[in-house]
Design an enzyme around this catalytic site. Structure first.
Site, PDB file in Angstrom:
ATOM      1  N   SER A   1       0.844  -1.205   0.000  1.00  0.00           N
ATOM      2  CA  SER A   1       0.000   0.000   0.000  1.00  0.00           C
ATOM      3  C   SER A   1       0.871   1.244   0.000  1.00  0.00           C
ATOM      4  CB  SER A   1      -0.933   0.010   1.227  1.00  0.00           C
ATOM      5  OG  SER A   1      -0.173   0.026   2.416  1.00  0.00           O
TER       6      SER A   1
ATOM      7  N   TYR B   1       7.818   6.567  17.633  1.00  0.00           N
ATOM      8  CA  TYR B   1       7.953   6.637  16.166  1.00  0.00           C
ATOM      9  C   TYR B   1       9.111   7.564  15.787  1.00  0.00           C
ATOM     10  CZ  TYR B   1       6.677   7.583  11.292  1.00  0.00           C
ATOM     11  OH  TYR B   1       6.690   7.724   9.923  1.00  0.00           O
TER      12      TYR B   1
ATOM     13  N   SER C   1      11.229   9.931   7.894  1.00  0.00           N
ATOM     14  CA  SER C   1      10.082  10.844   8.032  1.00  0.00           C
ATOM     15  C   SER C   1      10.630  12.218   8.400  1.00  0.00           C
ATOM     16  CB  SER C   1       9.167  10.344   9.160  1.00  0.00           C
ATOM     17  OG  SER C   1       8.265  11.355   9.559  1.00  0.00           O
TER      18      SER C   1
HETATM   19  N1  LIG Z   1       1.973   8.545   5.283  1.00  0.00           N
HETATM   20  C1  LIG Z   1       2.708   9.470   5.875  1.00  0.00           C
HETATM   21  O1  LIG Z   1       2.206  10.571   6.198  1.00  0.00           O
HETATM   22  C2  LIG Z   1       4.182   9.223   6.138  1.00  0.00           C
HETATM   23  C3  LIG Z   1       4.967  10.320   6.515  1.00  0.00           C
HETATM   24  C4  LIG Z   1       6.321  10.133   6.756  1.00  0.00           C
HETATM   25  C5  LIG Z   1       6.883   8.876   6.624  1.00  0.00           C
HETATM   26  N2  LIG Z   1       6.109   7.831   6.267  1.00  0.00           N
HETATM   27  C6  LIG Z   1       6.765   6.509   6.156  1.00  0.00           C
HETATM   28  O2  LIG Z   1       6.476   5.953   4.898  1.00  0.00           O
HETATM   29  C7  LIG Z   1       6.591   4.535   4.967  1.00  0.00           C
HETATM   30  C8  LIG Z   1       5.417   3.893   4.245  1.00  0.00           C
HETATM   31  O3  LIG Z   1       4.224   4.246   4.915  1.00  0.00           O
HETATM   32  P1  LIG Z   1       2.885   4.623   4.130  1.00  0.00           P
HETATM   33  O4  LIG Z   1       2.587   6.020   4.444  1.00  0.00           O
HETATM   34  O5  LIG Z   1       2.949   4.197   2.722  1.00  0.00           O
HETATM   35  O6  LIG Z   1       1.835   3.756   4.957  1.00  0.00           O
HETATM   36  P2  LIG Z   1       1.064   2.401   4.630  1.00  0.00           P
HETATM   37  O7  LIG Z   1       0.213   2.574   3.446  1.00  0.00           O
HETATM   38  O8  LIG Z   1       0.429   2.006   5.922  1.00  0.00           O
HETATM   39  O9  LIG Z   1       2.233   1.394   4.271  1.00  0.00           O
HETATM   40  C9  LIG Z   1       2.988   0.717   5.249  1.00  0.00           C
HETATM   41  C10 LIG Z   1       3.531  -0.528   4.593  1.00  0.00           C
HETATM   42  O10 LIG Z   1       4.391  -1.196   5.528  1.00  0.00           O
HETATM   43  C11 LIG Z   1       4.074  -2.569   5.488  1.00  0.00           C
HETATM   44  N3  LIG Z   1       4.440  -3.224   6.745  1.00  0.00           N
HETATM   45  C12 LIG Z   1       4.119  -2.858   8.004  1.00  0.00           C
HETATM   46  N4  LIG Z   1       4.621  -3.737   8.881  1.00  0.00           N
HETATM   47  C13 LIG Z   1       5.266  -4.688   8.151  1.00  0.00           C
HETATM   48  C14 LIG Z   1       5.985  -5.861   8.468  1.00  0.00           C
HETATM   49  N5  LIG Z   1       6.137  -6.280   9.739  1.00  0.00           N
HETATM   50  N6  LIG Z   1       6.522  -6.602   7.460  1.00  0.00           N
HETATM   51  C15 LIG Z   1       6.370  -6.206   6.174  1.00  0.00           C
HETATM   52  N7  LIG Z   1       5.716  -5.102   5.806  1.00  0.00           N
HETATM   53  C16 LIG Z   1       5.168  -4.348   6.790  1.00  0.00           C
HETATM   54  C17 LIG Z   1       2.573  -2.626   5.217  1.00  0.00           C
HETATM   55  O11 LIG Z   1       2.208  -3.862   4.614  1.00  0.00           O
HETATM   56  P3  LIG Z   1       1.463  -5.080   5.325  1.00  0.00           P
HETATM   57  O12 LIG Z   1       0.528  -4.523   6.346  1.00  0.00           O
HETATM   58  O13 LIG Z   1       0.805  -5.783   4.182  1.00  0.00           O
HETATM   59  O14 LIG Z   1       2.580  -5.887   5.927  1.00  0.00           O
HETATM   60  C18 LIG Z   1       2.443  -1.508   4.186  1.00  0.00           C
HETATM   61  O15 LIG Z   1       2.719  -2.006   2.894  1.00  0.00           O
HETATM   62  C19 LIG Z   1       6.706   4.188   6.452  1.00  0.00           C
HETATM   63  O16 LIG Z   1       8.040   3.874   6.770  1.00  0.00           O
HETATM   64  C20 LIG Z   1       6.302   5.483   7.156  1.00  0.00           C
HETATM   65  O17 LIG Z   1       6.936   5.628   8.399  1.00  0.00           O
HETATM   66  C21 LIG Z   1       4.769   7.960   6.019  1.00  0.00           C
END
Ligand SMILES: NC(=O)c1ccc[n+]([C@@H]2O[C@H](COP(=O)([O-])OP(=O)(O)OC[C@H]3O[C@@H](n4cnc5c(N)ncnc54)[C@H](OP(=O)(O)O)[C@@H]3O)[C@@H](O)[C@H]2O)c1
Length: 260
Positions: free
Chosen positions: A16, A151, A138
């Site tokens: 995702s 976090y 982040s």
């Molecule tokens: N969205 C924001 O505002 C934001 C801002 C700054 C940084 N980030 C960073 O961006 C990155 C991606 O997040 P996102 O925003 O795209 O959120 P997201 O849509 O929730 O994606 C998170 C992904 O991590 C995977 N994941 C979680 N735990 C896992 C595990 N134990 N093993 C394998 N995969 C795992 C999930 O897949 P499954 O659940 O299928 O395992 C999912 O594909 C993260 O590192 C987050 O800290 C996000």
């Protein structure tokens, strides 16, 4: 410089959000993309839409499974050109209400898992004299955020490790890029943990109004192409990074009392 067709890219957290968008964007360049996450169905959907995506279901915190996956990948493909360590987990609770087990879980997913995968793949990258490690941190990897103490700590830890690693491996031809997104419109706030370990389950306004993950993916691909040390990508919230650096006293006062 490698021809795009010869590249092997491995993206974690590809089921995702940012990871799915990065996997799709690399597939569009002609790269073979290994897409990892725990949920199999979204990975298969991604592969159906992008034939050069190969689903590789994996829990990045399961060390035995990671060891097997890395060995299989090296045997089958010989090496990884771009490793995008993106899988992550958020937090929505003040420190006083956050069980230590939750702090540890966030460190496992956000810090130890990428470090473990990097260490498994590093010898093969060094032997080939090439490889680019991309780590999704982040903006709160650059300042401590109230309501996100564990976090923020897990993301700060990434900077300590990967800044040091970048210097170590630069002479060997390896590159390391840290990505610091602001708000991105993904499922991230839904899976973020409350202090008792339960999922927040709500789309927060920050995420809802954030950048599209595709925009972040393009910034990541550009950062890799340009061999950038760090990629800051987001909206006005990026000002916080500069405020912390240039007017730390004022920034500190603005944060006081915040956090859910
Ligand atoms: N969205 C924001 O505002 C934001 C801002 C700054 C940084 N980030 C960073 O961006 C990155 C991606 O997040 P996102 O925003 O795209 O959120 P997201 O849509 O929730 O994606 C998170 C992904 O991590 C995977 N994941 C979680 N735990 C896992 C595990 N134990 N093993 C394998 N995969 C795992 C999930 O897949 P499954 O659940 O299928 O395992 C999912 O594909 C993260 O590192 C987050 O800290 C996000």
């Amino acid at each position: 410089m490698l021809a795009p067709m010869s590249r092997l890219v491995w993206v974690t957290g590809a089921s995702s959000g940012i990871g799915a968008a990065v996997a799709a964007a690399y597939a569009d360049t002609g790269a073979t993309v290994l897409a990892s996450a725990r949920r199999d169905a979204p990975l298969r959907a991604l592969a159906a839409a992008h034939p050069s995506v190969v689903p590789l279901p994996l829990d990045v915190t399961d060390q035995a499974a990671v060891d097997v996956a890395v060995a299989d990948v090296l045997k089958r493909y010989g090496g990884v050109d771009v490793l995008v360590l993106n899988a992550g987990l958020g937090q929505r609770a003040k420190a006083v209400y956050t069980d230590l087990a939750v702090d540890r879980q966030l460190m496992e997913v956000n810090y130890f898992a990428p470090v473990a995968m990097t260490k498994k793949l590093l010898p093969s990258m060094l032997a080939r004299g090439r490889g680019h490690v991309v780590v999704v941190s982040s903006v709160v990897g650059k300042f401590g955020s109230p309501g996100r103490t564990a976090y923020s700590a897990s993301k700060h830890a990434l900077h300590g490790f990967y800044d040091g690693l970048r210097a170590e491996v630069y002479p060997d031809g390896l590159r390391v890029t840290l990505v610091c997104p602001g708000y991105v419109r993904t499922e991230f706030s839904l899976t973020a943990l409350h202090g008792d370990g339960s999922a927040h389950g709500v789309m927060d306004p920050g995420q809802e109004k954030g950048l599209a993950p595709e925009e972040v993916a393009q910034a990541i691909l550009r950062g890799v192409r340009e061999e950038r040390n760090e990629v800051l990508v987001g909206g006005v919230e990026l000002a916080a990074v500069h405020a912390k650096r240039f007017v730390p006293g004022l920034f500190e006062r603005l944060l006081r009392g915040r956090g859910t």
